[in-house]
Write a protein that holds these residues in place. Structure first.
Motif, PDB file in Angstrom:
ATOM      1  N   PRO A  66      46.954  81.595  14.739  1.00  0.00           N
ATOM      2  CA  PRO A  66      47.213  81.857  13.308  1.00  0.00           C
ATOM      3  C   PRO A  66      47.732  83.265  13.004  1.00  0.00           C
ATOM      4  O   PRO A  66      47.449  84.223  13.708  1.00  0.00           O
ATOM      5  CB  PRO A  66      45.839  81.644  12.657  1.00  0.00           C
ATOM      6  CG  PRO A  66      45.098  80.765  13.587  1.00  0.00           C
ATOM      7  CD  PRO A  66      45.563  81.161  14.963  1.00  0.00           C
ATOM      8  N   LEU A  67      48.465  83.336  11.887  1.00  0.00           N
ATOM      9  CA  LEU A  67      49.015  84.581  11.343  1.00  0.00           C
ATOM     10  C   LEU A  67      47.916  85.490  10.799  1.00  0.00           C
ATOM     11  O   LEU A  67      48.011  86.715  10.886  1.00  0.00           O
ATOM     12  CB  LEU A  67      49.965  84.215  10.189  1.00  0.00           C
ATOM     13  CG  LEU A  67      50.597  85.331   9.369  1.00  0.00           C
ATOM     14  CD1 LEU A  67      51.674  86.018  10.184  1.00  0.00           C
ATOM     15  CD2 LEU A  67      51.191  84.789   8.066  1.00  0.00           C
ATOM     16  N   LEU A  68      46.890  84.885  10.203  1.00  0.00           N
ATOM     17  CA  LEU A  68      45.865  85.662   9.506  1.00  0.00           C
ATOM     18  C   LEU A  68      44.615  85.796  10.358  1.00  0.00           C
ATOM     19  O   LEU A  68      44.230  84.865  11.062  1.00  0.00           O
ATOM     20  CB  LEU A  68      45.510  84.989   8.177  1.00  0.00           C
ATOM     21  CG  LEU A  68      46.675  84.871   7.180  1.00  0.00           C
ATOM     22  CD1 LEU A  68      46.262  84.072   5.959  1.00  0.00           C
ATOM     23  CD2 LEU A  68      47.186  86.246   6.781  1.00  0.00           C
ATOM     24  N   MET A  69      43.978  86.969  10.300  1.00  0.00           N
ATOM     25  CA  MET A  69      42.744  87.151  11.047  1.00  0.00           C
ATOM     26  C   MET A  69      41.651  87.739  10.160  1.00  0.00           C
ATOM     27  O   MET A  69      41.918  88.511   9.242  1.00  0.00           O
ATOM     28  CB  MET A  69      42.973  88.010  12.282  1.00  0.00           C
ATOM     29  CG  MET A  69      43.363  89.431  12.026  1.00  0.00           C
ATOM     30  SD  MET A  69      43.933  90.242  13.563  1.00  0.00           S
ATOM     31  CE  MET A  69      42.370  90.531  14.342  1.00  0.00           C
TER      32      MET A  69
ATOM     33  N   VAL B  30      39.973  81.795  10.351  1.00  0.00           N
ATOM     34  CA  VAL B  30      40.190  81.989   8.922  1.00  0.00           C
ATOM     35  C   VAL B  30      40.260  80.607   8.269  1.00  0.00           C
ATOM     36  O   VAL B  30      40.972  79.725   8.768  1.00  0.00           O
ATOM     37  CB  VAL B  30      41.493  82.768   8.662  1.00  0.00           C
ATOM     38  CG1 VAL B  30      41.832  82.804   7.176  1.00  0.00           C
ATOM     39  CG2 VAL B  30      41.391  84.182   9.221  1.00  0.00           C
ATOM     40  N   ALA B  31      39.512  80.425   7.183  1.00  0.00           N
ATOM     41  CA  ALA B  31      39.464  79.117   6.525  1.00  0.00           C
ATOM     42  C   ALA B  31      40.878  78.624   6.236  1.00  0.00           C
ATOM     43  O   ALA B  31      41.708  79.364   5.709  1.00  0.00           O
ATOM     44  CB  ALA B  31      38.667  79.218   5.234  1.00  0.00           C
ATOM     45  N   GLY B  32      41.179  77.373   6.615  1.00  0.00           N
ATOM     46  CA  GLY B  32      42.483  76.799   6.312  1.00  0.00           C
ATOM     47  C   GLY B  32      43.532  77.046   7.373  1.00  0.00           C
ATOM     48  O   GLY B  32      44.639  76.531   7.256  1.00  0.00           O
ATOM     49  N   SER B  33      43.209  77.835   8.391  1.00  0.00           N
ATOM     50  CA  SER B  33      44.221  78.115   9.421  1.00  0.00           C
ATOM     51  C   SER B  33      44.063  77.165  10.595  1.00  0.00           C
ATOM     52  O   SER B  33      43.035  76.508  10.745  1.00  0.00           O
ATOM     53  CB  SER B  33      44.121  79.563   9.895  1.00  0.00           C
ATOM     54  OG  SER B  33      42.978  79.737  10.712  1.00  0.00           O
ATOM     55  N   GLN B  34      45.098  77.050  11.416  1.00  0.00           N
ATOM     56  CA  GLN B  34      45.017  76.162  12.572  1.00  0.00           C
ATOM     57  C   GLN B  34      45.665  76.788  13.794  1.00  0.00           C
ATOM     58  O   GLN B  34      46.573  77.597  13.694  1.00  0.00           O
ATOM     59  CB  GLN B  34      45.644  74.800  12.264  1.00  0.00           C
ATOM     60  CG  GLN B  34      47.149  74.849  12.016  1.00  0.00           C
ATOM     61  CD  GLN B  34      47.721  73.497  11.602  1.00  0.00           C
ATOM     62  OE1 GLN B  34      46.989  72.536  11.397  1.00  0.00           O
ATOM     63  NE2 GLN B  34      49.023  73.419  11.470  1.00  0.00           N
ATOM     64  N   GLU B 151      45.052  76.775   0.890  1.00  0.00           N
ATOM     65  CA  GLU B 151      44.485  75.434   0.748  1.00  0.00           C
ATOM     66  C   GLU B 151      42.991  75.506   0.989  1.00  0.00           C
ATOM     67  O   GLU B 151      42.547  76.140   1.937  1.00  0.00           O
ATOM     68  CB  GLU B 151      45.083  74.485   1.805  1.00  0.00           C
ATOM     69  CG  GLU B 151      46.566  74.226   1.673  1.00  0.00           C
ATOM     70  CD  GLU B 151      46.898  73.229   0.577  1.00  0.00           C
ATOM     71  OE1 GLU B 151      45.964  72.650  -0.009  1.00  0.00           O
ATOM     72  OE2 GLU B 151      48.108  73.045   0.304  1.00  0.00           O
ATOM     73  N   MET B 152      42.221  74.866   0.158  1.00  0.00           N
ATOM     74  CA  MET B 152      40.775  74.886   0.350  1.00  0.00           C
ATOM     75  C   MET B 152      40.325  73.721   1.216  1.00  0.00           C
ATOM     76  O   MET B 152      39.469  73.869   2.069  1.00  0.00           O
ATOM     77  CB  MET B 152      40.056  74.851  -1.003  1.00  0.00           C
ATOM     78  CG  MET B 152      40.460  75.988  -1.944  1.00  0.00           C
ATOM     79  SD  MET B 152      40.415  77.632  -1.148  1.00  0.00           S
ATOM     80  CE  MET B 152      38.642  77.910  -1.114  1.00  0.00           C
ATOM     81  N   ARG B 159      47.402  69.319   6.197  1.00  0.00           N
ATOM     82  CA  ARG B 159      47.190  70.231   5.082  1.00  0.00           C
ATOM     83  C   ARG B 159      46.509  71.458   5.654  1.00  0.00           C
ATOM     84  O   ARG B 159      45.369  71.379   6.093  1.00  0.00           O
ATOM     85  CB  ARG B 159      46.307  69.542   4.039  1.00  0.00           C
ATOM     86  CG  ARG B 159      46.148  70.276   2.725  1.00  0.00           C
ATOM     87  CD  ARG B 159      45.321  69.459   1.747  1.00  0.00           C
ATOM     88  NE  ARG B 159      46.036  68.269   1.317  1.00  0.00           N
ATOM     89  CZ  ARG B 159      46.945  68.250   0.335  1.00  0.00           C
ATOM     90  NH1 ARG B 159      47.219  69.346  -0.331  1.00  0.00           N
ATOM     91  NH2 ARG B 159      47.563  67.132   0.015  1.00  0.00           N
ATOM     92  N   SER B 160      47.232  72.577   5.695  1.00  0.00           N
ATOM     93  CA  SER B 160      46.645  73.807   6.211  1.00  0.00           C
ATOM     94  C   SER B 160      47.272  74.969   5.459  1.00  0.00           C
ATOM     95  O   SER B 160      48.357  74.831   4.903  1.00  0.00           O
ATOM     96  CB  SER B 160      46.904  73.928   7.721  1.00  0.00           C
ATOM     97  OG  SER B 160      48.289  73.858   7.973  1.00  0.00           O
ATOM     98  N   SER B 161      46.572  76.086   5.419  1.00  0.00           N
ATOM     99  CA  SER B 161      47.082  77.229   4.654  1.00  0.00           C
ATOM    100  C   SER B 161      48.386  77.739   5.264  1.00  0.00           C
ATOM    101  O   SER B 161      49.346  78.007   4.565  1.00  0.00           O
ATOM    102  CB  SER B 161      46.050  78.350   4.633  1.00  0.00           C
ATOM    103  OG  SER B 161      44.980  77.990   3.801  1.00  0.00           O
ATOM    104  N   GLU B 162      48.394  77.893   6.573  1.00  0.00           N
ATOM    105  CA  GLU B 162      49.632  78.281   7.241  1.00  0.00           C
ATOM    106  C   GLU B 162      50.193  77.072   7.976  1.00  0.00           C
ATOM    107  O   GLU B 162      49.439  76.324   8.604  1.00  0.00           O
ATOM    108  CB  GLU B 162      49.368  79.388   8.279  1.00  0.00           C
ATOM    109  CG  GLU B 162      50.638  79.858   8.987  1.00  0.00           C
ATOM    110  CD  GLU B 162      50.370  80.746  10.209  1.00  0.00           C
ATOM    111  OE1 GLU B 162      49.201  80.855  10.618  1.00  0.00           O
ATOM    112  OE2 GLU B 162      51.323  81.313  10.744  1.00  0.00           O
TER     113      GLU B 162
END
Lengths: 485, 485
Positions: A66-69, B30-34, B151-152, B159-162
């Motif tokens: 992932p991009l975010l950490m 991070v919530a929503g990441s994959q 995305e929650m 469905r993912s934030s990134e």
């Protein structure tokens, strides 16, 4: 003499760079960001193809982290040191319109996150779940990704807040295997630097004070730009057990005993495109090594609107050339049929650094001749040919690679200097630049004498016994000293 | 009967999906990441290769626009509407340690920025500087990029934030040319969906209320998953002059008159990998279409530690196979020499959906036989062959593609239903799922009758004159109605 780029390199190297690189990229709206133009991206795609093929050949698998950490992922690393990281901190998850009609951040995050500046702290915890037994090793991963490090003073490709890179991360059962792998990837980079990018890198080890935090050993490829400043082209790190201990990456060996893995990481970035410009460019703009040039040959019909036959001839030559192979792939030929004046068109491709240009006008057609020009030769030297000798054009493509490499190598050799004592080193840089090579004992703090002059030890290389020019002590290493980008 | 995945699709489709997809991806910290695992990323790389080749064939150039955008870039868009965007807002440019030792955001930005949720508002202002004259058109761009939409409630790939995607952006001089191009890219997607991914898409136009904001026309490819829910596989938008007017992208025509360009944009995402799982998977896990399978054939030496000869035989077969071609490239064969029990190994590759497995044990070697199994056939059906008929294995690879496609097509046809009135439509979905196709007049607000039931109009398709089942008015379009992911 007219040149395509103003100013020339001699007049003002940094302004020359900015003018030349505009063919490939431009600044973005957000401070520190950059747009890679289609022509520049086509260069990067070819660099990627060569690297990616080598990574796969040496057993690496691409994946995507992932991009975010989470900030907490850095806390382990930050615990025992002063810590400040220039990075993009995400604190809100929504944008809304306020009563005045302005867009404002909304929904603050309980735990702010950052955009990766590098991925060790993301990948460690992931791989921890992937490695149980010695049978899972070695694990060799790579990802092509964007990273963000907040930069205030930016320069296209050389220093930008966001850049593109590849980051390799490997995990091994044995210390020696990780050491060996870091060297293997250094060799992969060196081969591509020489064979594809026509660079003449100097490889060596970073001194302790310049090592990547968390590396036991950092191998580097140092390039010398035409203005005599060094540019770090790529690094390959032997991480020992530093990261595996921080993130608890362990495997059970044949006897069932748990041991931390040994790691490497290695990377190159879009900075290499900046290095291409500053290594090979001349006062007429870019000169691209053929293997990464989007077009290896551009054919320019002159006054073609007067003559359908000229266009047909150009297309026929293009068809013939694209049947031929260079470096294991069909020759990349482009016929530029844009409705522009011939001179303007030629200068456009000169600035863009196309290795070979072929021009044909109505009069050439009558005489069955064409003008073939290689970019690395003065643009006024023209070669007449009475019929297309396709093989000779392919040979000429190869000669462009060789000419660029030879010139880079010559520049580096001529601009590498040896001295006997510290004063001579400093004196040298008061009036000159380049690489200065001197006997040097690492770990004695001598870099403190270099820093005030804007100098650094770019890398260390082995030598037979000599006396360190700073401490007078015996040493088996040379330091390569330079001003660097 | 033992199945590799628990629960089965019939028992709980969504839990089955989550268990099956774990071969390809996992959630990030991070919530929503994959995290896209190496095996999943190898699938995505092949999808990319097929798409990228088609984009280039149709005249597109890749480039790279920045990850971060100024909030002000959205203000034009937000001026005349309610506006709320789930996105990652960057408000600080530094992370430091506070006196308590916690890492905290530092250096607030005067102008916060966001991570791109899509790039129209970034690319508009860039291209404005690239287009002056009709000679610069058409301009056809594409980028491979990551985007973030907060995305929650997330689900891997769906469905993912990134997520990763490609976004095409083109600029044309004429309205009809842009319209035509949006259709051409729809056709490119459809061909790849059918020929590469073995999908059976239903193409059509989005109704007004489901169109991309800023599009005059949105073409879509709707896929039917095995649980009877629809998934939007890709979209191609005819943007008219909406974005070029917002960002002042203009060209001067032959007469020197300034005109706004006509645009298209089109994209597909890593969601396609989720669609692959839900279209082709069975209760034993994934079934991958051969063109995007990382390995088309896996060879499993059984009890190989007892017999060097078994290993040699496996390698010899692998060598023969990789000399053969499937779909214009060498057959991708992998010999799995891991030190694991044979049954465990087989199940591993069954779950991973490898099209063809070949097993050879010491007893097979004595009789000069091997076991060849195609993933799409029940795993207990084994084929004995007395000698390697390489051509037949390649034919078998192709039969896997055909079997998966036929099964997807059959599923869609069997699960497409036609009704005469609105009540029947609602009744259908009370007890069932799939696509329901009915005469429908767009723009009359009938979607309001569907929404409370969790239904939407997936796309519109032409038909001969009929009466809209909701309004009773005459119409020339059918609506495809479904529950959707």
């Amino acid at each position: 003499m007219r040149t395509a780029i103003t100013p020339t390199r001699a007049e003002h190297f940094s302004d020359w760079y900015h003018a030349a690189v505009l063919e490939l990229a431009q600044h973005g709206d957000v401070a520190g960001s950059q747009v890679i133009k289609p022509y520049g991206f086509a260069v990067w795609e070819r660099v990627q193809q060569y690297l990616d093929a080598e990574f796969k050949r040496t057993g690496h698998h691409n994946f995507y982290a992932p991009l975010l950490m989470n900030i907490s992922a850095l806390e382990q690393e930050a615990k025992h040191m002063d810590f400040a990281q220039e990075c993009a901190v995400v604190t809100h998850s929504r944008l809304v319109k306020d009563p005045d009609g302005n867009l404002v951040p909304d929904r603050p995050l309980t735990n702010p996150v950052i955009i990766r500046p590098t991925s060790e702290a993301i990948i460690g915890p992931i791989v921890k779940g992937w490695i149980q037994s010695h049978r899972d090793l070695p694990m060799k991963l790579n990802q092509w990704a964007n990273v963000v490090r907040w930069e205030m003073r930016t320069r296209l490709f050389l220093r930008s807040s966001e850049f593109l890179w590849q980051e390799g991360h490997t995990f091994h059962a044995a210390k020696e295997e990780a050491e060996q792998h870091a060297k293997e990837m250094l060799a992969v980079y060196e081969d591509i630097f020489v064979d594809v990018l026509a660079f003449s890198p100097l490889v060596g080890e970073k001194p302790e004070y310049e090592r990547f935090a968390g590396a036991d050993q950092t191998h580097t490829l140092e390039l010398l730009m035409q203005d005599g400043r060094a540019l770090q082209g790529g690094t390959s790190h032997n991480l020992g057990q530093n990261f595996s201990k921080a993130y608890e990456v362990q495997y059970s060996d044949q006897t069932g005993q748990l041991t931390h893995t040994f790691g490497t990481s290695f990377g190159v970035t879009t900075r290499l495109i900046g290095a291409l410009v500053m290594t090979h460019g001349d006062d007429d703009g870019l000169r691209l090594p053929p293997k990464i040039a989007p077009h290896q040959v551009v054919i320019l019909p002159i006054n073609a609107h007067q003559s359908e036959a000229v266009l047909e001839k150009c297309q026929a030559i293009a068809d013939q050339l694209s049947q031929m192979q260079y470096a294991g792939a069909p020759v990349r030929v482009h016929v530029d049929t844009r409705d522009m004046r011939g001179g303007e068109k030629s200068w456009d491709w000169i600035k863009k650094g196309v290795p070979i240009r072929i021009e044909i006008g109505p009069r050439d057609l009558e005489q069955d001749v064409m003008m073939v020009m290689a970019r690395h030769q003065a643009h006024k030297q023209k070669t007449k040919v009475s019929s297309l000798e396709v093989a000779s054009v392919v040979t000429m493509i190869d000669s462009v690679h060789k000419a660029l490499y030879d010139s880079a190598q010559k520049k580096r050799e001529e601009d590498t200097h040896q001295y006997e004592n510290a004063k001579e080193v400093i004196d040298h840089f008061n009036s000159s630049s380049g690489f200065v090579v001197v006997p040097y004992l690492d770990g004695k703090g001598s870099e403190a004498q270099l820093k005030p002059h804007g100098l650094s030890v770019r890398c260390l290389r082995p030598c037979s016994q000599a006396k360190c020019v700073f401490t007078g002590e015996n040493t088996l290493t040379l330091a390569v000293i330079a001003k660097a980008y």
